[in-house]
Design a protein around this motif. Structure first.
Motif, short mmCIF file in Angstrom:
data_model
loop_
_atom_site.label_atom_id
_atom_site.label_comp_id
_atom_site.label_asym_id
_atom_site.label_seq_id
_atom_site.Cartn_x
_atom_site.Cartn_y
_atom_site.Cartn_z
N ASP A 180 0.84 -1.20 0.00
CA ASP A 180 0.00 0.00 0.00
C ASP A 180 0.87 1.25 0.00
OD1 ASP A 180 -2.08 1.74 0.12
OD2 ASP A 180 -2.62 1.32 2.20
N VAL A 181 1.49 1.51 -1.15
CA VAL A 181 2.37 2.67 -1.29
C VAL A 181 2.01 3.41 -2.57
CG1 VAL A 181 4.26 1.50 -0.09
CG2 VAL A 181 4.12 1.37 -2.59
N ALA A 182 2.50 4.62 -2.70
CA ALA A 182 2.34 5.36 -3.95
C ALA A 182 3.25 4.75 -5.01
CB ALA A 182 2.69 6.83 -3.74
N GLY A 183 2.66 4.41 -6.15
CA GLY A 183 3.46 3.78 -7.21
C GLY A 183 3.77 2.34 -6.86
N PRO A 184 4.97 1.86 -7.21
CA PRO A 184 5.98 2.57 -7.99
C PRO A 184 5.50 2.79 -9.42
CG PRO A 184 6.62 0.27 -7.70
CD PRO A 184 5.39 0.48 -6.87
N TYR A 185 5.71 4.01 -9.92
CA TYR A 185 5.19 4.39 -11.22
C TYR A 185 6.02 3.75 -12.34
CZ TYR A 185 3.13 7.80 -8.08
OH TYR A 185 2.47 8.39 -7.03
N THR A 186 5.39 3.60 -13.50
CA THR A 186 6.07 2.96 -14.63
C THR A 186 6.12 3.85 -15.86
OG1 THR A 186 4.03 1.95 -15.50
CG2 THR A 186 5.25 0.71 -13.81
N TRP A 187 5.42 4.99 -15.86
CA TRP A 187 5.42 5.89 -17.01
C TRP A 187 5.46 7.33 -16.53
CZ3 TRP A 187 1.98 9.79 -18.42
CH2 TRP A 187 2.20 10.36 -19.68
N TRP A 188 6.30 8.12 -17.22
CA TRP A 188 6.42 9.55 -16.95
C TRP A 188 6.46 10.28 -18.28
CZ3 TRP A 188 9.17 5.55 -15.17
CH2 TRP A 188 9.15 5.28 -13.79
N SER A 189 5.71 11.34 -18.38
CA SER A 189 5.71 12.13 -19.60
C SER A 189 7.12 12.65 -19.89
CB SER A 189 4.74 13.31 -19.46
OG SER A 189 4.87 14.19 -20.54
N TYR A 190 7.44 12.77 -21.16
CA TYR A 190 8.70 13.40 -21.55
C TYR A 190 8.65 14.91 -21.34
CZ TYR A 190 10.93 9.34 -23.77
OH TYR A 190 11.55 8.14 -24.02
N LYS A 244 9.11 18.34 -16.04
CA LYS A 244 9.96 17.69 -15.06
C LYS A 244 9.27 16.47 -14.44
CE LYS A 244 13.48 20.62 -15.04
NZ LYS A 244 14.88 20.22 -15.28
N ALA A 245 8.39 15.83 -15.22
CA ALA A 245 7.62 14.71 -14.68
C ALA A 245 8.53 13.62 -14.13
CB ALA A 245 6.70 14.14 -15.75
N PHE A 246 9.57 13.25 -14.87
CA PHE A 246 10.45 12.17 -14.40
C PHE A 246 11.24 12.61 -13.18
CE2 PHE A 246 14.34 9.62 -14.45
CZ PHE A 246 13.83 8.35 -14.57
N ASP A 247 11.81 13.80 -13.24
CA ASP A 247 12.62 14.29 -12.12
C ASP A 247 11.81 14.41 -10.84
OD1 ASP A 247 14.77 14.45 -13.84
OD2 ASP A 247 14.45 16.57 -14.29
N ASN A 248 10.52 14.74 -10.98
CA ASN A 248 9.65 14.90 -9.81
C ASN A 248 8.89 13.62 -9.47
OD1 ASN A 248 10.40 17.62 -9.63
ND2 ASN A 248 8.76 18.27 -11.01
N ASP A 249 9.15 12.58 -10.21
CA ASP A 249 8.44 11.31 -10.05
C ASP A 249 6.92 11.50 -10.13
OD1 ASP A 249 8.43 8.54 -9.90
OD2 ASP A 249 8.29 8.50 -7.71
#
Length: 269
Positions: free
Chosen positions: A206-216, A219-224
């Protein structure tokens, strides 16, 4: 030990330029489920090299979302597509039968469910139609597994975040395709009454994510600020054999293989 991974490569040629081969060499999966291949079968097999058995459902139009399965183990049978899926649907499905190291049969599936557009009813109808026929085939696979004891693993990009834990900015996406109540209801059915286990959530807890996709973009990837839309699903018996599930998120934006991260499971087989 038997490992299976799913990754939306967002164009296999681009993914290899960005380092996909290094990830394959390091993780050495027994089965690799690919989505958005966007290349002919010959190009895919040339990139993978020797030692792989490859089956591929090319997209009808070049540059679109083909799906493939690459396996170190011989493939016994292949089935492409879903009965009843609309020709105009952007969804893709391919399944393969193989023997796992202990001699048991397994069916593995690579699937891509297209994104959808919330304010375009016709586009969403195609997505729901594909999910409907996918759900029917999943029920058939569960029946087969109960009869012959085969293992079942479905992996791919479903383009749906199931719960609030699966999208960083879930409040801002309540009316966005990929997080609509009608879409999420499919996953709820699969993970409750239909007898499928969401391996990523089962092992992350029961955690946030872990995410598998981030917009290019931005700063979506840098900010998770990501979405968990890439899944590995299994029948309960197979799920019980899973030792761990890992999202192979790259350490920095500049070394990303794709806008998706691979999702990988290891089974005690």
């Amino acid at each position: 030990m038997f490992s299976i991974a799913t990754v939306n490569v967002n164009g296999v040629r681009a993914a290899y330029r960005r380092g996909l081969q290094g990830w394959i060499d390091t993780q050495d999966p027994d089965v690799l489920l690919l989505q958005e291949v966007r290349a002919e079968t010959s190009i895919l097999t040339d990139h993978l090299g020797d030692g792989w058995h490859v089956v591929h459902a090319e997209a009808p139009a070049k540059g679109r979302a083909g799906v493939a399965i690459a396996t170190r183990r011989p493939v016994e049978a292949v089935r492409i597509g879903l009965e009843g899926a609309a020709p105009a649907s952007g969804g893709r499905w391919i399944e393969a039968d193989l023997l796992t190291p202990d001699g048991r049969h397994a069916t593995v599936v690579s699937v891509y469910v297209h994104t959808g557009t919330a304010d375009e009813p016709e586009h969403m109808a195609l997505k729901y139609g594909f999910l409907d026929v996918m759900e029917k085939r999943m029920a058939q696979l569960r029946e087969l597994a109960e009869l012959d004891g085969r293992r079942l693993i479905i992996g791919g990009d479903l383009n749906i975040g199931h719960t609030e834990r699966d999208i960083k900015n879930w409040k801002g996406n309540l009316k966005t395709s990929g997080f609509l109540p009608e879409e999420r209801a499919y996953l709820t059915r699969w993970f409750s009454g239909a007898g499928w286990v969401d391996l990523g959530r089962a092992h992350a807890g029961d955690v946030a994510g872990p995410y598998t996709w981030w917009s290019y973009r931005g700063k979506a990837f840098d900010n998770d600020a990501g979405w968990r839309i890439d899944y590995l699903l299994a029948d309960p018996g197979t799920a019980a054999e899973v030792r761990d599930v890992t999202v192979d998120r790259e350490p920095s934006y500049d070394v990303r293989i794709s806008d998706h991260a691979p999702v990988r499971a290891r089974l005690d087989i």
